[in-house]
Write a protein that holds these residues in place. Structure first.
Motif, PDB file in Angstrom:
ATOM      1  N   ASP A 165       0.813  -1.212   0.000  1.00  0.00           N
ATOM      2  CA  ASP A 165       0.000   0.000   0.000  1.00  0.00           C
ATOM      3  C   ASP A 165       0.850   1.267   0.000  1.00  0.00           C
ATOM      4  OD1 ASP A 165      -2.003  -1.827   0.214  1.00  0.00           O
ATOM      5  OD2 ASP A 165      -2.343  -1.518   2.353  1.00  0.00           O
ATOM      6  N   LEU A 166       1.875   1.311   0.864  1.00  0.00           N
ATOM      7  CA  LEU A 166       2.649   2.543   1.013  1.00  0.00           C
ATOM      8  C   LEU A 166       3.407   2.912  -0.257  1.00  0.00           C
ATOM      9  CD1 LEU A 166       3.367   4.821   2.902  1.00  0.00           C
ATOM     10  CD2 LEU A 166       5.222   3.419   3.839  1.00  0.00           C
ATOM     11  N   PRO A 167       4.122   1.975  -0.924  1.00  0.00           N
ATOM     12  CA  PRO A 167       4.770   2.341  -2.189  1.00  0.00           C
ATOM     13  C   PRO A 167       3.779   2.807  -3.250  1.00  0.00           C
ATOM     14  CG  PRO A 167       5.704   0.309  -1.349  1.00  0.00           C
ATOM     15  CD  PRO A 167       4.512   0.616  -0.503  1.00  0.00           C
ATOM     16  N   ALA A 168       2.627   2.127  -3.358  1.00  0.00           N
ATOM     17  CA  ALA A 168       1.633   2.534  -4.352  1.00  0.00           C
ATOM     18  C   ALA A 168       1.089   3.919  -4.040  1.00  0.00           C
ATOM     19  CB  ALA A 168       0.491   1.514  -4.403  1.00  0.00           C
ATOM     20  N   THR A 169       0.845   4.195  -2.755  1.00  0.00           N
ATOM     21  CA  THR A 169       0.367   5.517  -2.364  1.00  0.00           C
ATOM     22  C   THR A 169       1.413   6.584  -2.634  1.00  0.00           C
ATOM     23  OG1 THR A 169      -1.005   4.512  -0.637  1.00  0.00           O
ATOM     24  CG2 THR A 169      -0.550   6.870  -0.447  1.00  0.00           C
ATOM     25  N   THR A 170       2.678   6.268  -2.344  1.00  0.00           N
ATOM     26  CA  THR A 170       3.759   7.232  -2.586  1.00  0.00           C
ATOM     27  C   THR A 170       3.869   7.567  -4.067  1.00  0.00           C
ATOM     28  OG1 THR A 170       4.986   6.364  -0.683  1.00  0.00           O
ATOM     29  CG2 THR A 170       6.231   7.647  -2.306  1.00  0.00           C
ATOM     30  N   LEU A 171       3.794   6.553  -4.915  1.00  0.00           N
ATOM     31  CA  LEU A 171       3.872   6.805  -6.357  1.00  0.00           C
ATOM     32  C   LEU A 171       2.671   7.607  -6.834  1.00  0.00           C
ATOM     33  CD1 LEU A 171       5.166   6.418  -9.110  1.00  0.00           C
ATOM     34  CD2 LEU A 171       4.038   4.194  -9.264  1.00  0.00           C
TER      35      LEU A 171
END
Length: 376
Positions: free
Chosen positions: A282-288
């Motif tokens: 979730d966090l990498p996808a949200t960051t991108l």
């Protein structure tokens, strides 16, 4: 439902306090059904993967999954053996199968887990699923919609194992989730002080109160499972390198967009772009997604699993997006240098198209015609 098909059972497994009793129930029902029909029953225990393809701890998590499946298999074999000579009922043949599913996919929502479970059931001719009532496929994070709801949309017969659940404790923070709360508290506290300042007691106290409220509300939602503290310093260090890079990209995009707006002909070319990003969790996808939105000229409209839907204002913005610079930088932050070398979205599409062309060429080649041509 045929008698033969109903003797085969699929059980999704994960660490839970009721797993042992669920295994016993699934084996018992399969054994009873096999005794009635005289057929061989099979109980399939499947572990839906919760790791990602490029995750650094993937091998370790896969090993833990295999250890759990080995433990489940031993329990099941014990239960099969305990019933072989029970009463005057003839011994029923029950086979045990175990497998890890979805290890090459990004499983996020209950629908994702249900999809790989249903695919496995269809592949092996299974039409009955027994679900552990305490099973949480996403780890410690509770799912808003239960897995049974998504499985019920298929043609499978879904049953929750009628086993006794453990009493719920009223402790606000358990041992399993303490690390999650501490990480969320620390990140929220630091963010508050960064915005408000470190100057006085008022900021320190109000920051601690705010971070405490955030961690209590979002502690088990913001993170899945225990945070990997050994990886945290590396990720923080790489993020400190990423922040100025992102600011530079935002500045360049601002200049480009200002030129487009001030140009007499206003050379805009708005278009929606869809691509599958090579980011997991979730966090990498949200960051991108947020990085794309912060960069003028592109706006993240929707993210579904790994599918990103982006509105781009100009052709240059689309080119930059598909060249994958931001995606590569986000992978560097969360997965390290090796993951940064994954091909860009444009390169992945080109490779996929080339593979499709090769497949079509191979399909169009008739071996019989080739042999006849060689005989001439």
């Amino acid at each position: 439902m045929s008698d033969d098909a109903s003797a085969h059972v699929l059980v999704p497994v994960g660490e839970s306090p009721t797993l042992r009793n669920t295994v016993a129930y699934a084996v018992q029902t399969a054994r009873d059904r096999a005794a009635e029909t005289g057929e061989t029953a099979t109980v399939h225990f499947v572990y839906p993967a919760v790791w990602r393809v490029v995750e650094q701890t993937r091998a370790e998590k896969f090993e833990r999954a295999q250890e759990l499946l080995d433990r489940v298999e031993l329990w099941a074999e014990e239960d099969v053996g305990d019933g072989d000579g029970a009463d005057s009922q003839p011994a029923a043949t029950v086979n045990i199968e175990t497998a890890v599913v979805g290890d090459e996919e990004y499983l996020f929502s209950p629908a994702d887990f249900a999809r790989v479970i249903v695919a496995y059931a269809n592949e092996h001719g299974i039409d009955r699923v027994v679900v552990d009532p305490e099973y949480q496929p996403g780890g410690n994070a509770p799912m808003l919609r239960p897995l049974e709801f998504e499985l019920a949309k298929s043609e499978l017969s879904v049953e929750e194992a009628p086993v006794e659940r453990p009493a719920r404790r009223s402790a606000l923070v358990g041992r399993e989730s303490l690390a999650q709360y501490l990480v969320v508290f620390g990140a929220s506290y630091l963010f508050y002080l960064t915005l408000g300042g470190f100057s006085g007691t008022f900021d320190l106290v109000t920051g601690a109160i705010s971070a405490g409220v955030v961690s209590l509300v979002l502690g088990q939602i913001a993170l899945k499972g225990r945070p990997a503290f050994r990886e945290l310093p590396g990720k923080v260090g790489r993020f400190l390198l990423y922040a100025p890079y992102l600011l530079w990209e935002i500045a360049k995009a601002n200049v480009t967009l200002a030129y487009v707006i001030l140009h007499p002909r206003l050379p805009i070319d708005p278009e929606m772009v869809q691509f599958k990003a090579a980011v997991w969790d979730d966090l990498p996808a949200t960051t991108l997604a947020n990085s794309i939105t912060l960069t003028p000229g592109t706006l993240t409209v929707e993210v579904s699993q790994r599918e990103f839907y982006i509105h781009s204002l100009t052709g240059g913005a689309r080119d930059d997006l598909l060249d994958g610079a931001l995606e590569r930088a986000v992978r560097f932050v969360f997965y390290g240098r090796a993951a940064a070398r994954i091909p860009s979205p444009r390169e992945r599409d080109a490779n996929r198209a080339a593979a499709d062309r090769r497949q079509i060429t191979d399909t169009d080649t008739d071996p019989a015609v080739t042999r006849r041509e060689g005989d001439r």
